[in-house]
Design a protein around this motif. Sequence first.
Motif, PDB file in Angstrom:
ATOM      1  N   ALA A   8       0.841  -1.210   0.000  1.00 53.16           N
ATOM      2  CA  ALA A   8       0.000   0.000   0.000  1.00 53.16           C
ATOM      3  C   ALA A   8       0.871   1.253   0.000  1.00 53.16           C
ATOM      4  CB  ALA A   8      -0.932  -0.006   1.208  1.00 53.16           C
ATOM      5  N   GLY A   9       1.967   1.225   0.746  1.00 48.11           N
ATOM      6  CA  GLY A   9       2.899   2.356   0.742  1.00 48.11           C
ATOM      7  C   GLY A   9       3.535   2.551  -0.621  1.00 48.11           C
ATOM      8  N   LEU A  10       3.877   1.439  -1.281  1.00 48.30           N
ATOM      9  CA  LEU A  10       4.446   1.529  -2.630  1.00 48.30           C
ATOM     10  C   LEU A  10       3.431   2.114  -3.610  1.00 48.30           C
ATOM     11  CD1 LEU A  10       6.352  -1.880  -2.988  1.00 48.30           C
ATOM     12  CD2 LEU A  10       7.299   0.369  -2.450  1.00 48.30           C
ATOM     13  N   LEU A  11       2.184   1.657  -3.519  1.00 48.94           N
ATOM     14  CA  LEU A  11       1.141   2.192  -4.396  1.00 48.94           C
ATOM     15  C   LEU A  11       0.946   3.685  -4.180  1.00 48.94           C
ATOM     16  CD1 LEU A  11      -1.650  -0.551  -4.342  1.00 48.94           C
ATOM     17  CD2 LEU A  11      -0.199   0.104  -6.258  1.00 48.94           C
ATOM     18  N   ALA A  87       4.790  -6.812 -17.359  1.00 47.68           N
ATOM     19  CA  ALA A  87       3.623  -7.694 -17.254  1.00 47.68           C
ATOM     20  C   ALA A  87       3.914  -9.052 -17.883  1.00 47.68           C
ATOM     21  CB  ALA A  87       2.413  -7.039 -17.913  1.00 47.68           C
ATOM     22  N   LEU A  88       4.542  -9.038 -19.055  1.00 47.18           N
ATOM     23  CA  LEU A  88       4.866 -10.304 -19.713  1.00 47.18           C
ATOM     24  C   LEU A  88       5.879 -11.103 -18.914  1.00 47.18           C
ATOM     25  CD1 LEU A  88       4.927  -9.148 -23.436  1.00 47.18           C
ATOM     26  CD2 LEU A  88       3.167 -10.524 -22.277  1.00 47.18           C
ATOM     27  N   ARG A  89       6.849 -10.427 -18.344  1.00 46.55           N
ATOM     28  CA  ARG A  89       7.863 -11.139 -17.545  1.00 46.55           C
ATOM     29  C   ARG A  89       7.258 -11.788 -16.310  1.00 46.55           C
ATOM     30  NH1 ARG A  89      13.628  -9.000 -17.196  1.00 46.55           N
ATOM     31  NH2 ARG A  89      14.125  -8.665 -19.373  1.00 46.55           N
ATOM     32  N   VAL A  90       6.288 -11.107 -15.706  1.00 48.67           N
ATOM     33  CA  VAL A  90       5.744 -11.637 -14.457  1.00 48.67           C
ATOM     34  C   VAL A  90       4.706 -12.737 -14.692  1.00 48.67           C
ATOM     35  CG1 VAL A  90       3.799 -10.071 -13.959  1.00 48.67           C
ATOM     36  CG2 VAL A  90       5.214 -10.898 -12.099  1.00 48.67           C
ATOM     37  N   VAL A  91       4.002 -12.714 -15.829  1.00 52.86           N
ATOM     38  CA  VAL A  91       2.984 -13.741 -16.047  1.00 52.86           C
ATOM     39  C   VAL A  91       3.468 -14.933 -16.866  1.00 52.86           C
ATOM     40  CG1 VAL A  91       1.099 -12.085 -15.821  1.00 52.86           C
ATOM     41  CG2 VAL A  91       1.919 -12.701 -18.097  1.00 52.86           C
ATOM     42  N   ASN A  92       4.489 -14.760 -17.683  1.00 54.83           N
ATOM     43  CA  ASN A  92       4.909 -15.850 -18.562  1.00 54.83           C
ATOM     44  C   ASN A  92       5.407 -17.104 -17.863  1.00 54.83           C
ATOM     45  OD1 ASN A  92       4.014 -14.897 -20.992  1.00 54.83           O
ATOM     46  ND2 ASN A  92       5.929 -13.905 -21.531  1.00 54.83           N
ATOM     47  N   THR A  99      -2.609 -14.028 -10.251  1.00 58.29           N
ATOM     48  CA  THR A  99      -2.321 -13.223  -9.062  1.00 58.29           C
ATOM     49  C   THR A  99      -1.175 -12.257  -9.324  1.00 58.29           C
ATOM     50  OG1 THR A  99      -3.062 -15.016  -7.624  1.00 58.29           O
ATOM     51  CG2 THR A  99      -1.690 -13.306  -6.621  1.00 58.29           C
ATOM     52  N   THR A 100      -0.064 -12.776  -9.840  1.00 59.15           N
ATOM     53  CA  THR A 100       1.078 -11.888 -10.055  1.00 59.15           C
ATOM     54  C   THR A 100       0.761 -10.828 -11.104  1.00 59.15           C
ATOM     55  OG1 THR A 100       2.055 -13.483 -11.599  1.00 59.15           O
ATOM     56  CG2 THR A 100       2.867 -13.519  -9.310  1.00 59.15           C
ATOM     57  N   GLY A 101       0.001 -11.187 -12.123  1.00 58.73           N
ATOM     58  CA  GLY A 101      -0.391 -10.211 -13.128  1.00 58.73           C
ATOM     59  C   GLY A 101      -1.253  -9.106 -12.540  1.00 58.73           C
ATOM     60  N   ALA A 102      -2.188  -9.481 -11.679  1.00 57.93           N
ATOM     61  CA  ALA A 102      -3.065  -8.489 -11.054  1.00 57.93           C
ATOM     62  C   ALA A 102      -2.286  -7.558 -10.128  1.00 57.93           C
ATOM     63  CB  ALA A 102      -4.178  -9.187 -10.279  1.00 57.93           C
ATOM     64  N   VAL A 103      -1.385  -8.116  -9.347  1.00 59.11           N
ATOM     65  CA  VAL A 103      -0.606  -7.290  -8.417  1.00 59.11           C
ATOM     66  C   VAL A 103       0.383  -6.418  -9.195  1.00 59.11           C
ATOM     67  CG1 VAL A 103       0.984  -7.324  -6.444  1.00 59.11           C
ATOM     68  CG2 VAL A 103      -0.947  -8.915  -6.521  1.00 59.11           C
ATOM     69  N   TYR A 104       1.025  -6.997 -10.215  1.00 55.95           N
ATOM     70  CA  TYR A 104       1.920  -6.196 -11.054  1.00 55.95           C
ATOM     71  C   TYR A 104       1.148  -5.050 -11.705  1.00 55.95           C
ATOM     72  CZ  TYR A 104       4.897  -4.515 -14.719  1.00 55.95           C
ATOM     73  OH  TYR A 104       5.616  -3.677 -15.531  1.00 55.95           O
ATOM     74  N   GLY A 105      -0.037  -5.338 -12.212  1.00 51.78           N
ATOM     75  CA  GLY A 105      -0.846  -4.310 -12.852  1.00 51.78           C
ATOM     76  C   GLY A 105      -1.145  -3.140 -11.929  1.00 51.78           C
ATOM     77  N   GLN A 106      -1.288  -3.416 -10.650  1.00 50.53           N
ATOM     78  CA  GLN A 106      -1.546  -2.334  -9.700  1.00 50.53           C
ATOM     79  C   GLN A 106      -0.352  -1.392  -9.586  1.00 50.53           C
ATOM     80  OE1 GLN A 106      -3.450  -3.501  -5.854  1.00 50.53           O
ATOM     81  NE2 GLN A 106      -3.412  -5.531  -6.792  1.00 50.53           N
ATOM     82  N   ILE A 107       0.810  -1.934  -9.305  1.00 54.58           N
ATOM     83  CA  ILE A 107       1.985  -1.075  -9.099  1.00 54.58           C
ATOM     84  C   ILE A 107       2.438  -0.439 -10.409  1.00 54.58           C
ATOM     85  CG2 ILE A 107       3.731  -2.942  -9.228  1.00 54.58           C
ATOM     86  CD1 ILE A 107       3.877   0.086  -6.841  1.00 54.58           C
ATOM     87  N   ALA A 108       2.458  -1.215 -11.481  1.00 55.20           N
ATOM     88  CA  ALA A 108       2.901  -0.668 -12.769  1.00 55.20           C
ATOM     89  C   ALA A 108       1.888   0.329 -13.313  1.00 55.20           C
ATOM     90  CB  ALA A 108       3.136  -1.794 -13.774  1.00 55.20           C
ATOM     91  N   GLY A 109       0.603   0.044 -13.144  1.00 56.49           N
ATOM     92  CA  GLY A 109      -0.424   0.979 -13.584  1.00 56.49           C
ATOM     93  C   GLY A 109      -0.352   2.284 -12.814  1.00 56.49           C
ATOM     94  N   ALA A 110      -0.127   2.184 -11.510  1.00 58.31           N
ATOM     95  CA  ALA A 110      -0.002   3.396 -10.688  1.00 58.31           C
ATOM     96  C   ALA A 110       1.230   4.192 -11.084  1.00 58.31           C
ATOM     97  CB  ALA A 110       0.056   3.018  -9.206  1.00 58.31           C
TER      98      ALA A 110
END
Length: 148
Positions: A8-11, A87-92, A99-110
């Motif tokens: 949450a702090g990172l976001l 995203a590709l690196r974390v889900v491939n 799960t990792t795609g969803a969490v990555y999407g949060q930080i990378a999207g932010a």
Amino acid sequence: MDACRYFAGLLFGALQGVGKERLLSPLYCPIEGYLERNPLSPKVAAVAEGSIKHRDVPEIRETGYVVDTLKAVLWAFHHTGDFREGALRVVNPGEDADTTGAVYGQIAGAWYGVEAIPTEWLELLAMRAKIESLADSLFERENRFITQ
């Protein structure tokens, strides 16, 4: 809980425009002294101290365990230069890709912003209009809160 507190702090930092290096610096926290007063558990603290920066891909596991998810996501965020590549690196690896795609999407999207998400991915997004409406509502609510 500690992984959620740290993430949450990172976001928050990402949404505030904190640079990637600072965001991933040892024990980054947007509230000065908070982690000193409220330490993280040892496994989450190891991630927050930057252990992911020096790992190779095979060492990052996507098992569904929250600490492993955090490691995989932050590793991809640190070792890539844009939303798509990370995203590709974390889900491939495919072990816990949803799960990792969803969490990555949060930080990378932010951090990168919605404009960094590949258009062709957005076009295939299920319930896109609903998701965008909810996001707009949250954004408006935050802006009202900040200006009060």
